[in-house]
Design an enzyme around this catalytic site. Structure first.
Site, PDB file in Angstrom:
ATOM      1  N   ASP A 120       0.789  -1.081  -0.112  1.00 55.52           N
ATOM      2  CA  ASP A 120      -0.119  -0.126   0.061  1.00 55.52           C
ATOM      3  C   ASP A 120       0.995   1.311  -0.064  1.00 55.52           C
ATOM      4  O   ASP A 120       1.952   1.340   0.792  1.00 55.52           O
ATOM      5  CB  ASP A 120      -0.954   0.022   1.352  1.00 55.52           C
ATOM      6  CG  ASP A 120      -2.306   1.012   0.868  1.00 55.52           C
ATOM      7  OD1 ASP A 120      -2.509   1.025  -0.002  1.00 55.52           O
ATOM      8  OD2 ASP A 120      -2.911   1.216   2.098  1.00 55.52           O
ATOM      9  N   HIS A 127      -4.495  13.769   1.345  1.00 52.69           N
ATOM     10  CA  HIS A 127      -4.656  13.035   2.561  1.00 52.69           C
ATOM     11  C   HIS A 127      -3.668  12.987   3.420  1.00 52.69           C
ATOM     12  O   HIS A 127      -3.706  13.051   4.813  1.00 52.69           O
ATOM     13  CB  HIS A 127      -4.978  11.467   2.092  1.00 52.69           C
ATOM     14  CG  HIS A 127      -4.931  10.555   3.167  1.00 52.69           C
ATOM     15  ND1 HIS A 127      -6.266  10.151   3.987  1.00 52.69           N
ATOM     16  CD2 HIS A 127      -4.027   9.359   3.587  1.00 52.69           C
ATOM     17  CE1 HIS A 127      -5.950   9.228   4.884  1.00 52.69           C
ATOM     18  NE2 HIS A 127      -4.494   8.913   4.590  1.00 52.69           N
ATOM     19  N   GLU A 192     -11.044   3.790   3.773  1.00 55.63           N
ATOM     20  CA  GLU A 192      -9.960   4.598   2.796  1.00 55.63           C
ATOM     21  C   GLU A 192     -10.286   4.463   1.578  1.00 55.63           C
ATOM     22  O   GLU A 192     -10.190   3.215   0.990  1.00 55.63           O
ATOM     23  CB  GLU A 192      -8.591   4.159   3.159  1.00 55.63           C
ATOM     24  CG  GLU A 192      -8.328   4.797   4.526  1.00 55.63           C
ATOM     25  CD  GLU A 192      -6.486   4.856   4.802  1.00 55.63           C
ATOM     26  OE1 GLU A 192      -6.128   4.220   4.209  1.00 55.63           O
ATOM     27  OE2 GLU A 192      -6.117   5.676   5.741  1.00 55.63           O
ATOM     28  N   GLU A 194      -9.470   3.858  -2.214  1.00 55.62           N
ATOM     29  CA  GLU A 194      -7.981   3.810  -2.854  1.00 55.62           C
ATOM     30  C   GLU A 194      -8.323   3.130  -4.277  1.00 55.62           C
ATOM     31  O   GLU A 194      -9.456   2.337  -4.350  1.00 55.62           O
ATOM     32  CB  GLU A 194      -7.127   2.809  -1.946  1.00 55.62           C
ATOM     33  CG  GLU A 194      -6.606   3.470  -0.543  1.00 55.62           C
ATOM     34  CD  GLU A 194      -5.580   2.855   0.004  1.00 55.62           C
ATOM     35  OE1 GLU A 194      -4.515   2.158  -0.802  1.00 55.62           O
ATOM     36  OE2 GLU A 194      -5.382   2.837   1.078  1.00 55.62           O
ATOM     37  N   ASP A 226      -9.283   0.280   2.210  1.00 53.79           N
ATOM     38  CA  ASP A 226      -8.272   0.109   3.158  1.00 53.79           C
ATOM     39  C   ASP A 226      -9.010   0.418   4.624  1.00 53.79           C
ATOM     40  O   ASP A 226      -8.522   1.509   5.087  1.00 53.79           O
ATOM     41  CB  ASP A 226      -7.082   0.779   2.903  1.00 53.79           C
ATOM     42  CG  ASP A 226      -5.795   0.630   3.805  1.00 53.79           C
ATOM     43  OD1 ASP A 226      -5.996  -0.588   4.644  1.00 53.79           O
ATOM     44  OD2 ASP A 226      -4.945   1.442   4.044  1.00 53.79           O
ATOM     45  N   ARG A 230      -8.778   3.446  13.500  1.00 53.66           N
ATOM     46  CA  ARG A 230      -7.914   4.767  13.658  1.00 53.66           C
ATOM     47  C   ARG A 230      -7.259   4.699  15.351  1.00 53.66           C
ATOM     48  O   ARG A 230      -6.257   5.169  15.504  1.00 53.66           O
ATOM     49  CB  ARG A 230      -8.373   6.141  13.670  1.00 53.66           C
ATOM     50  CG  ARG A 230      -8.889   6.119  12.275  1.00 53.66           C
ATOM     51  CD  ARG A 230      -8.079   6.364  11.274  1.00 53.66           C
ATOM     52  NE  ARG A 230      -8.353   6.237   9.808  1.00 53.66           N
ATOM     53  CZ  ARG A 230      -7.792   6.060   8.791  1.00 53.66           C
ATOM     54  NH1 ARG A 230      -6.515   5.871   8.861  1.00 53.66           N
ATOM     55  NH2 ARG A 230      -8.299   6.429   7.575  1.00 53.66           N
ATOM     56  N   GLN A 233      -4.422   2.242  15.456  1.00 53.53           N
ATOM     57  CA  GLN A 233      -3.075   2.764  14.721  1.00 53.53           C
ATOM     58  C   GLN A 233      -2.393   3.921  15.296  1.00 53.53           C
ATOM     59  O   GLN A 233      -1.073   3.691  15.468  1.00 53.53           O
ATOM     60  CB  GLN A 233      -3.852   3.538  13.142  1.00 53.53           C
ATOM     61  CG  GLN A 233      -2.843   3.980  12.514  1.00 53.53           C
ATOM     62  CD  GLN A 233      -3.326   4.501  11.099  1.00 53.53           C
ATOM     63  OE1 GLN A 233      -4.605   4.292  11.081  1.00 53.53           O
ATOM     64  NE2 GLN A 233      -2.632   4.811  10.055  1.00 53.53           N
ATOM     65  N   LYS A 246      -4.840  -2.248  10.299  1.00 53.98           N
ATOM     66  CA  LYS A 246      -5.211  -2.237   9.026  1.00 53.98           C
ATOM     67  C   LYS A 246      -5.545  -3.897   8.432  1.00 53.98           C
ATOM     68  O   LYS A 246      -6.309  -3.997   7.614  1.00 53.98           O
ATOM     69  CB  LYS A 246      -4.119  -1.836   8.280  1.00 53.98           C
ATOM     70  CG  LYS A 246      -3.490  -0.278   8.355  1.00 53.98           C
ATOM     71  CD  LYS A 246      -4.479   0.619   7.584  1.00 53.98           C
ATOM     72  CE  LYS A 246      -3.789   2.061   7.487  1.00 53.98           C
ATOM     73  NZ  LYS A 246      -4.662   2.817   6.544  1.00 53.98           N
ATOM     74  N   THR A 250      -9.489  -5.825   4.135  1.00 53.50           N
ATOM     75  CA  THR A 250      -9.328  -4.937   3.032  1.00 53.50           C
ATOM     76  C   THR A 250     -10.144  -5.498   2.032  1.00 53.50           C
ATOM     77  O   THR A 250     -10.241  -6.660   1.678  1.00 53.50           O
ATOM     78  CB  THR A 250      -7.768  -5.005   2.434  1.00 53.50           C
ATOM     79  OG1 THR A 250      -6.850  -4.786   3.455  1.00 53.50           O
ATOM     80  CG2 THR A 250      -7.660  -3.890   1.239  1.00 53.50           C
ATOM     81  N   GLU A 366     -10.719  12.513   7.931  1.00 50.09           N
ATOM     82  CA  GLU A 366     -10.331  13.628   7.229  1.00 50.09           C
ATOM     83  C   GLU A 366     -11.763  14.169   6.937  1.00 50.09           C
ATOM     84  O   GLU A 366     -11.712  15.569   7.595  1.00 50.09           O
ATOM     85  CB  GLU A 366      -9.922  13.518   5.804  1.00 50.09           C
ATOM     86  CG  GLU A 366      -8.714  12.916   5.587  1.00 50.09           C
ATOM     87  CD  GLU A 366      -8.304  12.454   4.276  1.00 50.09           C
ATOM     88  OE1 GLU A 366      -7.951  12.936   3.380  1.00 50.09           O
ATOM     89  OE2 GLU A 366      -8.493  11.132   4.238  1.00 50.09           O
TER      90      GLU A 366
END
Lengths: 419, 419
Positions: A120, A127, A192, A194, A226, A230, A233, A246, A250, A366
């Site tokens: 990744d 971002h 996420e 992607e 993804d 948080r 993380q 993560k 996925t 975000e």
């Protein structure tokens, strides 16, 4: 660009001629389907609302997608041309091939191939900047960002096809101000947005791939979600990067849209004048002229309340693959410049593709400023991070006047309650 | 502990009775061999200086190591017992089985299985502290270290078996004081001394493995050299961890030493009184009593000058697997606590296993204080980092009075010049 890109071509599969379809005859993406769980995965091509069984029409003599992906780019183009020939209106093959069509609604779509290694990247500069501000207010974009296509290795085993459902993960988190971590279900599950690029062929260990050849090593693209915890993380990621935050799931869309299909939507790749230009090994005239791709992206959320009300969901954001700071060729070349070997079936994620405006964030982190500013949805619900039962749907498509639409289908995943 | 651990048992394979052999009848590690490159990989067991062909003696009816690894732990133990019965002195099977023996010197050893996902941990607290001081002098050990078994995903495709040779990687580096990075061959290639644990069976997505079952999911251990380009690492690793600094090559020893073979070398796992105790999900009475393993480790360097002089190399350091801050069961349980699925053939690296003394560093980064204090070798050469042609050999073994030696064989790799 060749005859397969001619926007005037129609298909004898009527649904492929709908201007709104993702799967016009100009697209022809590859995926794996099965009629039921007892059957092995078959290789198919999407056309309108149908799937063409490639083995049944005799275009391949095996069921191994990796093998198909490993074919030289010239053979892959020849296969695309054969598909176009057989599926275009007026084709002499219509009668035979129509026996090898299945409705997409009647088959299950799996992962497009057996997944090899998963990498990744972090090419979404908007971002990276927004998230960097949350984790490191004084130092949002690290000094290496504009020089190095930052990437890390992800978990291949937990990659699932669209429709994936997974339980809210448990993990360690550190509450603000606490000295000792807690253990329990993550309270900050995020998505996420992607794009994933599937590797075709591969290079030997110790044999870097130059920019001039890099695109030949990409079979096609899918949407990629993804999923991220948080709170896990933030506590675990120093100093070696994200891990349990993560690797619980996925999700990818089932259809690999080839770079050939995307040829009409190439775009120039230009760096702002005040930014460093890419180093020589990451630069080429072709990349500057046409290395980027104009793919429009959307994130949709369907809450359990929406589902119950028959509401297909609400769009949370839009962005574009052009918002990436590095092109796919640059990612692939950078990945191999040290001699690292890629293999058919590896997947390279772009990283979260957020647009420049705050409302174009490709993650809730975000859009809610790290959970501080809840989103109010049209039905009155609010969200900071995902709640149990929430379904996130990614969509991607290319449109331009005078060119047929090319779409990715959807990438759908649902968060279930913690066990 | 069972009859297979009886130190009094000898084998009819004479070389297995040498007190110095790594492969006594009490060991019986699994690996893959072939007589030549045209033959598929075969499954074998090391005994003295020989390999027993498992298919030839009828103990398995396939050549798929993953399938053997996926068998329930009870079946794996039964296989070990059958091997012990057939190989012990006086066995009625000697005449037949002796037909299925090959000299190790006459076969090629490959990777012990097809590699799935590769995860690397960071359990060497002395390594983490020393390296942390070099990268972050004011903050060597981050606040999460004593709570979270820190890990990250590595690259599976570039893992090779002992004997691997690879070219010095090219990459971006930032010279001290420079504002703009350089591109070229890495000048700081290093090794890392690790143990790799191969996963047996596996868990479903969303199904964590508790401490009580964790060891059943480990088939066996090998030595692992996590080659690293320190200058590339320093420039690229923020914020997502090491990538090109590590993924150009990783070398493992070919024999998987089972946890059953290591049973006599279990050790208690104790935390210093001033350190936090493991959280409940990482704790068990068995783990405290016997979760650690007493494996002695050595790093050897053979330079081109030594090779030319017929010198087998010089030992650079010794350490012990007990120096790890977390046990294998804790790594496996932590890895799955969020629902991440493991599969047969996945490998979990421990991270660099350095001892507490400065001369026990498991990498040159530690032994040379980041390249500032060159090592002077016995033949007068010096090293900060590896030079072209250098071969690094990892060794591991277990010894204790009254118990037969169990060894890992060697993990050997050679750095070639940049291309």
């Amino acid at each position: 660009m060749d005859v397969t890109h001619d926007p005037a071509t129609l298909s004898w599969v009527e649904s492929a001629n709908d201007p709104a379809t993702d799967f016009s005859i100009q697209n022809l993406p590859f995926g794996r389907f099965r009629r039921n769980a007892l059957e092995p995965w078959q290789i198919g091509v999407a056309i309108g609302d149908q799937v063409l069984d490639l083995h049944a029409v005799g275009l391949i003599d095996h069921l191994d997608m990796q093998r198909l992906m490993a074919a030289p780019v010239t053979e892959r183009r020849a296969l695309r041309l054969s598909l176009w020939e057989g599926l275009r209106a007026g084709s002499a093959l219509q009668k035979v091939w129509s026996q090898a069509l299945l409705r997409q609604s009647e088959v299950e779509m799996g992962l497009p191939c057996e997944v090899g290694d998963y990498t990744d990247f972090y090419t979404g500069i908007h971002h990276a900047t927004t998230v960097g501000k949350l984790f490191r207010p004084d130092n949002p974009l690290l000094p290496n960002y504009k020089w190095v296509p930052i990437g890390y290795h992800g978990r291949a085993s937990s990659i699932g096809a669209s429709g994936q459902q997974f339980h809210r993960p448990q993990g360690q988190t550190l509450k603000p101000g606490a000295a000792v971590p807690d253990f329990g279900p993550s309270a900050r599950i995020d998505y996420e947005l992607e794009i994933g690029a599937w590797v075709a062929g591969g290079n030997g260990l110790g044999e870097p791939v130059a920019m001039a050849q890099a695109e030949d090593y990409i079979f096609g693209l899918t949407l990629l979600n993804d999923w991220s915890a948080r709170d896990v993380q933030a506590w675990e990621y120093q100093p070696l990067g994200p891990f349990l935050a993560k690797n619980f799931a996925t999700t990818v869309s089932p259809w690999m849209v080839t770079l050939d299909a995307l040829a009409p939507f190439r775009a120039d790749f230009e760096r702002p004048a005040h930014d460093p230009q890419p180093m020589a090994y990451l630069d080429s005239a072709h990349n500057r002229a046409a290395g980027a791709l104009d793919v429009q992206l959307e994130v949709w959320l369907q809450t359990p309340a929406m589902l119950a009300a028959g509401n297909p969901g609400q769009r949370l954001s839009t962005s574009n693959m052009r918002d990436a700071y590095w092109t796919l060729a640059q990612l692939l070349t950078h990945h191999t410049v040290n001699g690292c070997n890629l293999r058919s079936g590896d997947i390279l994620g772009t990283g979260t593709l957020s647009g420049p405006a705050p409302e174009q964030g490709g993650s809730l982190l975000e859009l809610t400023q790290g959970g501080k500013m809840p989103l109010t949805l049209a039905n009155g619900e609010t969200r900071t991070f995902l709640q149990d039962g929430d379904t996130v749907i990614l969509r991607g498509y290319c449109t331009r006047a005078g060119v047929r639409r090319i779409g990715f289908g959807e990438c759908r995943g649902t968060l279930l309650a913690a066990r």
